[in-house]
Design an enzyme around this catalytic site. Structure first.
Site, PDB file in Angstrom:
ATOM      1  N   ASP A 153      36.219  -6.728  -2.591  1.00  0.00           N
ATOM      2  CA  ASP A 153      36.509  -5.500  -3.350  1.00  0.00           C
ATOM      3  C   ASP A 153      35.906  -5.700  -4.740  1.00  0.00           C
ATOM      4  O   ASP A 153      35.494  -6.811  -5.085  1.00  0.00           O
ATOM      5  CB  ASP A 153      38.032  -5.222  -3.431  1.00  0.00           C
ATOM      6  CG  ASP A 153      38.321  -3.725  -3.575  1.00  0.00           C
ATOM      7  OD1 ASP A 153      37.971  -3.149  -4.625  1.00  0.00           O
ATOM      8  OD2 ASP A 153      38.855  -3.132  -2.634  1.00  0.00           O
ATOM      9  N   ASP A 164      30.249  -6.035  -6.025  1.00  0.00           N
ATOM     10  CA  ASP A 164      29.892  -4.643  -5.765  1.00  0.00           C
ATOM     11  C   ASP A 164      28.903  -4.576  -4.592  1.00  0.00           C
ATOM     12  O   ASP A 164      27.837  -5.198  -4.632  1.00  0.00           O
ATOM     13  CB  ASP A 164      29.254  -4.050  -7.030  1.00  0.00           C
ATOM     14  CG  ASP A 164      29.182  -2.537  -6.958  1.00  0.00           C
ATOM     15  OD1 ASP A 164      28.866  -1.992  -5.885  1.00  0.00           O
ATOM     16  OD2 ASP A 164      29.433  -1.910  -7.999  1.00  0.00           O
ATOM     17  N   SER A 172      35.449   9.485   8.637  1.00  0.00           N
ATOM     18  CA  SER A 172      36.625  10.301   8.323  1.00  0.00           C
ATOM     19  C   SER A 172      36.656  11.566   9.156  1.00  0.00           C
ATOM     20  O   SER A 172      35.613  12.092   9.564  1.00  0.00           O
ATOM     21  CB  SER A 172      36.583  10.671   6.841  1.00  0.00           C
ATOM     22  OG  SER A 172      37.573  11.630   6.551  1.00  0.00           O
ATOM     23  N   ASN A 173      37.868  12.084   9.337  1.00  0.00           N
ATOM     24  CA  ASN A 173      38.022  13.405   9.977  1.00  0.00           C
ATOM     25  C   ASN A 173      37.341  14.492   9.147  1.00  0.00           C
ATOM     26  O   ASN A 173      37.076  15.574   9.671  1.00  0.00           O
ATOM     27  CB  ASN A 173      39.507  13.709  10.182  1.00  0.00           C
ATOM     28  CG  ASN A 173      40.249  13.944   8.873  1.00  0.00           C
ATOM     29  OD1 ASN A 173      40.287  15.065   8.377  1.00  0.00           O
ATOM     30  ND2 ASN A 173      40.831  12.906   8.295  1.00  0.00           N
ATOM     31  N   HIS A 174      37.052  14.201   7.869  1.00  0.00           N
ATOM     32  CA  HIS A 174      36.416  15.229   7.035  1.00  0.00           C
ATOM     33  C   HIS A 174      34.936  15.429   7.398  1.00  0.00           C
ATOM     34  O   HIS A 174      34.295  16.348   6.888  1.00  0.00           O
ATOM     35  CB  HIS A 174      36.636  14.914   5.555  1.00  0.00           C
ATOM     36  CG  HIS A 174      38.095  14.973   5.208  1.00  0.00           C
ATOM     37  ND1 HIS A 174      38.809  16.144   5.214  1.00  0.00           N
ATOM     38  CD2 HIS A 174      38.992  13.980   4.931  1.00  0.00           C
ATOM     39  CE1 HIS A 174      40.089  15.891   4.930  1.00  0.00           C
ATOM     40  NE2 HIS A 174      40.224  14.586   4.755  1.00  0.00           N
ATOM     41  N   TYR A 223      32.343  14.839   0.195  1.00  0.00           N
ATOM     42  CA  TYR A 223      32.888  13.586   0.737  1.00  0.00           C
ATOM     43  C   TYR A 223      32.643  13.517   2.247  1.00  0.00           C
ATOM     44  O   TYR A 223      32.162  12.504   2.773  1.00  0.00           O
ATOM     45  CB  TYR A 223      34.389  13.511   0.418  1.00  0.00           C
ATOM     46  CG  TYR A 223      35.146  12.470   1.215  1.00  0.00           C
ATOM     47  CD1 TYR A 223      34.952  11.109   1.006  1.00  0.00           C
ATOM     48  CD2 TYR A 223      36.075  12.854   2.185  1.00  0.00           C
ATOM     49  CE1 TYR A 223      35.655  10.165   1.739  1.00  0.00           C
ATOM     50  CE2 TYR A 223      36.791  11.927   2.918  1.00  0.00           C
ATOM     51  CZ  TYR A 223      36.570  10.577   2.699  1.00  0.00           C
ATOM     52  OH  TYR A 223      37.268   9.643   3.431  1.00  0.00           O
ATOM     53  N   LYS A 247      30.284  10.959   4.717  1.00  0.00           N
ATOM     54  CA  LYS A 247      30.686  10.245   5.931  1.00  0.00           C
ATOM     55  C   LYS A 247      29.728  10.541   7.098  1.00  0.00           C
ATOM     56  O   LYS A 247      29.459   9.670   7.927  1.00  0.00           O
ATOM     57  CB  LYS A 247      32.124  10.615   6.303  1.00  0.00           C
ATOM     58  CG  LYS A 247      33.156  10.139   5.283  1.00  0.00           C
ATOM     59  CD  LYS A 247      33.164   8.629   5.176  1.00  0.00           C
ATOM     60  CE  LYS A 247      34.178   8.104   4.188  1.00  0.00           C
ATOM     61  NZ  LYS A 247      34.178   6.634   4.060  1.00  0.00           N
ATOM     62  N   SER A 291      44.937  10.793   9.285  1.00  0.00           N
ATOM     63  CA  SER A 291      45.796  10.615   8.100  1.00  0.00           C
ATOM     64  C   SER A 291      46.561   9.305   8.259  1.00  0.00           C
ATOM     65  O   SER A 291      47.534   9.233   9.018  1.00  0.00           O
ATOM     66  CB  SER A 291      46.782  11.777   7.986  1.00  0.00           C
ATOM     67  OG  SER A 291      46.083  13.002   7.937  1.00  0.00           O
TER      68      SER A 291
END
Ligand SMILES: NC(=O)c1ccc[n+]([C@@H]2O[C@H](COP(=O)([O-])OP(=O)(O)OC[C@H]3O[C@@H](n4cnc5c(N)ncnc54)[C@H](O)[C@@H]3O)[C@@H](O)[C@H]2O)c1
Length: 261
Positions: A32, A49, A108-110, A133, A137, A162
């Site tokens: 991280d 990074d 992501s579901n997005h 966003y 993805k 979620s």
């Protein structure tokens, strides 16, 4: 014992996976840009990074699999998305290609959030991102596809729903992913023999799921069901207002919506 790189180890999902693996079942390289706290004997910290290609090469050298949870998890400015969700991912894939490391990618579901609520889709449905966003993805899934087709890097892209300890709003009846199911999903991705390239919905066994998994080569069998919480949450509106109820992406889909119907 397998050596697993966990990026985004200081984030929400990273912290939970790290805790779930505290029994030392994997040798963990924790990455991280934020501090990671005290380390157990099976853990090594790689603070750095992922946009730095040289750092990624060091991070992945000799590893079996990278569980890539690092990135921007909300619809922030384009520059930040480009830096952390596009450029960093590309550095990671270049290193994965160099060292033949499998990638488990937090999509992501997005990526499909503009589908209408109550529409059942599977992992082969056309992408319909609900935000920049979500677009980032989709780009990540395309990089995963490219690196498998052209360089043989195995990837499983997880369209995470979620991820919450417990579901707490109406939308979660469809989208909830429990902590236990996430652990099972990621471990199936790590252990699967030759999965190639694949997209998996990261969702629990919710009675009201919108997302159907047509192919399941890794043997993911979720156990949790948001329906157990229905009495409490079915009347709690989805965050983001009435428009958020209309689309699978909820508040992300409703945000900045200007289409006249
Ligand atoms: N939490 C959810 O319900 C959910 C749903 C769908 C998708 N996802 C995706 O799953 C992933 C993990 O989600 P989360 O909720 O844990 O996110 P998070 O924001 O809590 O954690 C992300 C971590 O990545 C680190 N990071 C960002 N850029 C980095 C870089 N360039 N190099 C190294 N580290 C960097 C951050 O410091 C942070 O600790 C994200 O990619 C997110 O988009 C999460």
């Amino acid at each position: 014992m397998k050596t697993i790189v966990l990026t985004g180890a200081a984030g929400n999902i990273g912290k939970v996976l790290r805790e779930q693996w505290s029994d030392g079942r994997y040798q963990l390289r924790l990455n991280d840009i934020k501090p990671l706290g005290e380390l157990a004997t099976h853990e090594t910290a790689y603070i750095g990074d992922l946009r730095d290609a040289g750092f990624c090469t060091e991070l992945l050298k000799g590893a079996d699999t990278v569980v890539h949870m690092a990135g921007i998890g909300t619809d922030l400015e384009l520059d930040l998305l480009i830096e952390h969700n596009l450029k960093a991912l590309l550095s990671l894939y270049q290193a994965a290609s160099t060292h033949a490391v499998r990638v488990i990618y937090a999509s992501s579901n997005h990526a499909i959030g503009m589908y209408a609520s109550e529409t059942d889709i599977d992992e082969h449905a056309a992408v319909r991102p609900d935000s920049l966003y979500g677009v980032s993805k989709v780009w990540g899934e395309a990089i995963a596809r490219l690196y498998f087709d052209k360089h043989g890097v195995e990837s499983i892209c997880l369209r995470i729903g979620s991820f919450e300890t417990e579901p707490f709003e109406r939308r979660h009846l469809h989208t909830w992913l429990s902590h236990a199911d996430m652990q099972h999903l990621v471990e199936r991705c790590i252990e699967a023999l030759h999965p190639g390239f694949h997209i998996m919905y990261g969702v629990s066994a919710n009675t009201r799921n919108w997302w159907r998994q047509r192919d399941n080569p890794i043997g993911y069998h979720p156990q949790s069901n948001a329906e157990d919480f229905a009495e409490r949450i079915a009347s709690i509106p989805t965050r983001g207002g009435p428009l958020a109820e209309l689309f699978q992406g909820g508040g992300f889909a409703a945000s900045d919506y200007t289409k006249k119907t």
